[in-house]
Design a protein around this motif. Structure first.
Motif, PDB file in Angstrom:
ATOM      1  N   ASP A  58       0.804  -1.221   0.000  1.00 13.52           N
ATOM      2  CA  ASP A  58       0.000   0.000   0.000  1.00 13.52           C
ATOM      3  C   ASP A  58       0.839   1.274   0.000  1.00 13.52           C
ATOM      4  OD1 ASP A  58      -2.217  -1.553   0.022  1.00 13.52           O
ATOM      5  OD2 ASP A  58      -2.855  -1.076   2.056  1.00 13.52           O
ATOM      6  N   ALA A  59       2.138   1.165  -0.226  1.00 11.58           N
ATOM      7  CA  ALA A  59       3.011   2.343  -0.119  1.00 11.58           C
ATOM      8  C   ALA A  59       2.550   3.479  -1.029  1.00 11.58           C
ATOM      9  CB  ALA A  59       4.456   1.958  -0.443  1.00 11.58           C
ATOM     10  N   GLU A  60       2.275   3.177  -2.277  1.00 12.55           N
ATOM     11  CA  GLU A  60       1.862   4.239  -3.205  1.00 12.55           C
ATOM     12  C   GLU A  60       0.474   4.756  -2.866  1.00 12.55           C
ATOM     13  OE1 GLU A  60       2.052   7.001  -6.268  1.00 12.55           O
ATOM     14  OE2 GLU A  60       3.589   5.836  -5.217  1.00 12.55           O
ATOM     15  N   ARG A  61      -0.422   3.862  -2.498  1.00 11.44           N
ATOM     16  CA  ARG A  61      -1.766   4.284  -2.110  1.00 11.44           C
ATOM     17  C   ARG A  61      -1.715   5.173  -0.868  1.00 11.44           C
ATOM     18  NH1 ARG A  61      -3.995  -0.490  -1.597  1.00 11.44           N
ATOM     19  NH2 ARG A  61      -4.862  -0.553  -3.693  1.00 11.44           N
ATOM     20  N   ASP A  62      -0.887   4.810   0.098  1.00 18.99           N
ATOM     21  CA  ASP A  62      -0.755   5.619   1.308  1.00 18.99           C
ATOM     22  C   ASP A  62      -0.148   6.983   0.989  1.00 18.99           C
ATOM     23  OD1 ASP A  62      -1.844   3.637   2.920  1.00 18.99           O
ATOM     24  OD2 ASP A  62       0.102   2.769   3.439  1.00 18.99           O
ATOM     25  N   PRO A  71       5.418   5.155   8.110  1.00 25.84           N
ATOM     26  CA  PRO A  71       6.858   5.418   7.971  1.00 25.84           C
ATOM     27  C   PRO A  71       7.357   5.378   6.528  1.00 25.84           C
ATOM     28  CG  PRO A  71       6.462   3.944   9.811  1.00 25.84           C
ATOM     29  CD  PRO A  71       5.150   4.094   9.085  1.00 25.84           C
ATOM     30  N   VAL A  72       6.762   4.527   5.700  1.00 27.95           N
ATOM     31  CA  VAL A  72       7.218   4.445   4.315  1.00 27.95           C
ATOM     32  C   VAL A  72       6.837   5.701   3.534  1.00 27.95           C
ATOM     33  CG1 VAL A  72       5.145   3.307   3.400  1.00 27.95           C
ATOM     34  CG2 VAL A  72       7.368   2.875   2.331  1.00 27.95           C
ATOM     35  N   VAL A  73       5.774   6.372   3.951  1.00 27.49           N
ATOM     36  CA  VAL A  73       5.363   7.621   3.289  1.00 27.49           C
ATOM     37  C   VAL A  73       6.298   8.760   3.673  1.00 27.49           C
ATOM     38  CG1 VAL A  73       3.527   9.352   3.110  1.00 27.49           C
ATOM     39  CG2 VAL A  73       2.953   6.917   3.106  1.00 27.49           C
ATOM     40  N   THR A  74       6.725   8.796   4.923  1.00 28.36           N
ATOM     41  CA  THR A  74       7.614   9.862   5.398  1.00 28.36           C
ATOM     42  C   THR A  74       9.087   9.534   5.132  1.00 28.36           C
ATOM     43  OG1 THR A  74       7.750   8.878   7.611  1.00 28.36           O
ATOM     44  CG2 THR A  74       5.981  10.495   7.211  1.00 28.36           C
ATOM     45  N   HIS A  75       9.351   8.400   4.467  1.00 24.42           N
ATOM     46  CA  HIS A  75      10.707   7.952   4.135  1.00 24.42           C
ATOM     47  C   HIS A  75      11.541   7.620   5.372  1.00 24.42           C
ATOM     48  CE1 HIS A  75       9.840   9.068   0.020  1.00 24.42           C
ATOM     49  NE2 HIS A  75       9.528  10.300   0.415  1.00 24.42           N
ATOM     50  N   ALA A  76      10.876   7.363   6.492  1.00 29.23           N
ATOM     51  CA  ALA A  76      11.595   6.906   7.680  1.00 29.23           C
ATOM     52  C   ALA A  76      12.114   5.486   7.469  1.00 29.23           C
ATOM     53  CB  ALA A  76      10.685   6.963   8.899  1.00 29.23           C
ATOM     54  N   VAL A  77      11.422   4.740   6.628  1.00 33.66           N
ATOM     55  CA  VAL A  77      11.882   3.418   6.213  1.00 33.66           C
ATOM     56  C   VAL A  77      11.519   3.274   4.740  1.00 33.66           C
ATOM     57  CG1 VAL A  77       9.727   2.214   6.801  1.00 33.66           C
ATOM     58  CG2 VAL A  77      11.869   0.950   6.782  1.00 33.66           C
ATOM     59  N   SER A  78      12.351   2.586   3.990  1.00 32.17           N
ATOM     60  CA  SER A  78      12.112   2.461   2.557  1.00 32.17           C
ATOM     61  C   SER A  78      11.190   1.290   2.256  1.00 32.17           C
ATOM     62  CB  SER A  78      13.433   2.266   1.809  1.00 32.17           C
ATOM     63  OG  SER A  78      14.001   0.999   2.115  1.00 32.17           O
ATOM     64  N   ARG A  79      10.491   1.413   1.153  1.00 25.95           N
ATOM     65  CA  ARG A  79       9.641   0.302   0.703  1.00 25.95           C
ATOM     66  C   ARG A  79      10.495  -0.926   0.435  1.00 25.95           C
ATOM     67  NH1 ARG A  79       7.309  -1.602  -4.267  1.00 25.95           N
ATOM     68  NH2 ARG A  79       5.184  -2.393  -3.934  1.00 25.95           N
ATOM     69  N   ARG A  80      11.701  -0.703  -0.074  1.00 28.55           N
ATOM     70  CA  ARG A  80      12.593  -1.818  -0.361  1.00 28.55           C
ATOM     71  C   ARG A  80      12.934  -2.607   0.898  1.00 28.55           C
ATOM     72  NH1 ARG A  80      17.891  -0.555  -3.842  1.00 28.55           N
ATOM     73  NH2 ARG A  80      16.205  -0.175  -5.355  1.00 28.55           N
ATOM     74  N   ALA A  81      13.030  -1.924   2.045  1.00 31.47           N
ATOM     75  CA  ALA A  81      13.363  -2.612   3.294  1.00 31.47           C
ATOM     76  C   ALA A  81      12.218  -3.476   3.801  1.00 31.47           C
ATOM     77  CB  ALA A  81      13.756  -1.592   4.361  1.00 31.47           C
ATOM     78  N   LEU A  82      10.978  -3.130   3.424  1.00 30.65           N
ATOM     79  CA  LEU A  82       9.822  -3.882   3.915  1.00 30.65           C
ATOM     80  C   LEU A  82       9.722  -5.265   3.267  1.00 30.65           C
ATOM     81  CD1 LEU A  82       7.084  -1.092   4.028  1.00 30.65           C
ATOM     82  CD2 LEU A  82       8.429  -2.032   5.916  1.00 30.65           C
ATOM     83  N   ALA A  83      10.219  -5.399   2.037  1.00 32.20           N
ATOM     84  CA  ALA A  83      10.120  -6.692   1.349  1.00 32.20           C
ATOM     85  C   ALA A  83      10.910  -7.786   2.060  1.00 32.20           C
ATOM     86  CB  ALA A  83      10.568  -6.537  -0.106  1.00 32.20           C
ATOM     87  N   PRO A  84      12.213  -7.605   2.331  1.00 28.93           N
ATOM     88  CA  PRO A  84      12.932  -8.670   3.050  1.00 28.93           C
ATOM     89  C   PRO A  84      12.424  -8.872   4.471  1.00 28.93           C
ATOM     90  CG  PRO A  84      14.321  -6.720   2.800  1.00 28.93           C
ATOM     91  CD  PRO A  84      13.113  -6.510   1.939  1.00 28.93           C
TER      92      PRO A  84
END
Length: 273
Positions: A58-62, A71-84
């Motif tokens: 939901d990163a883009e939708r959020d 956090p992924v919207v505010t770039h506190a954590v990257s979407r790439r980090a959520l996958a692993p």
């Protein structure tokens, strides 16, 4: 800070509450220390995988909805980090679930798969409530099946779990109805609206509390008092949650879940004959 953001992206409130409820239920029905630990690790890993998968998908939708609490919207954590992170949690969940036995483990993995199906698209359909009902109905079944001999739970235990899960679904989406509609999410709560969702949530949650009260062997004062307290908590939460974006109703659901846990604890030793 990145680690904190990663935790925030996991939906920590429901993850912790569901894990605690499962672990305490395991202890109350007679699971030993190793069994309780196995339940806690399995449930926490499953919850983390579901939460991180949700924010990954939901990163883009959020972002379009302006969800600054993500956090992924505010770039506190990257979407790439959520996958692993999602994959690691899911991998840990498999042996942790099977540590309770093959039957119990498969039931829990089915519950996690059901929750994943919600994230993967069911949430945008009229059947959006079903994964919640199925996953939460299977959770206490997993806990009880992990006992020696894999005894089946009494019928009312998964029924209560399903009711709590379905009620949580209608409540969880209330703050996001407008944002979800703007980004194409049209689950059952979106189709019946905010008022209908509040009514459905209250009815389901109170039914769960009453069902527990009449089927367990709790003391009469506890059996009568806790449903009344649950009703008061829900009314307060829904009244405080009338403003857009409020999480008060969802927190009220978590409180009710903990109140229902008190009833389960009072009767835990009688759940399995």
């Amino acid at each position: 800070m990145r680690a904190v953001a990663l935790v925030r992206a996991s939906h920590p409130e429901p993850a912790v509450v569901v894990t605690v409820v499962a672990a305490v239920l395991a202890a109350s029905v007679g699971r030993d220390g190793a069994g309780v630990l196995a339940v806690a690790v399995a449930v926490l890993a499953g919850q983390l995988s579901v939460g991180w998968l949700n924010d990954f998908l939901d990163a883009e939708r959020d972002r379009l909805a302006g969800r600054r609490d993500k956090p992924v919207v505010t770039h506190a954590v990257s979407r790439r980090a959520l996958a692993p992170a999602t994959v690691v949690a899911a991998v840990v969940c498999v042996p942790a679930s099977l540590a309770s036995g093959l039957a119990a483990g498969m039931v829990h993995l089915l519950a996690v798969a059901s929750a994943w199906s919600y994230n993967l698209g069911v949430k945008s359909t009229p059947l959006s409530v079903l994964p919640y009902a199925l996953s939460f109905g299977l959770l206490p079944t997993f806990v009880v099946l992990g006992l020696p001999g894999s005894p089946p739970p009494p019928w009312w235990l998964p029924a209560v779990g399903a009711l709590l899960g379905a009620g949580a679904h209608f409540t969880n989406v209330l703050p996001d109805l407008a944002a979800d509609a703007a980004t194409g999410v049209r689950g059952l709560p979106h189709r019946i609206g905010a008022v209908g969702s509040r009514i459905a949530a209250a009815a389901l949650l109170l039914t769960a509390s009453v069902l527990l009260a009449v089927t367990t062997t709790a003391e009469p004062l506890v059996a009568v008092g806790l449903p009344a307290v649950a009703a008061a908590v829900l009314v307060t939460g829904f009244l405080r949650g009338r403003r857009d974006g409020s999480r008060a109703p969802f927190r009220a659901v978590l409180v009710v879940a903990l109140l229902d846990l008190v009833l389960l604890l009072a009767a835990g030793h009688t759940i399995v004959a």
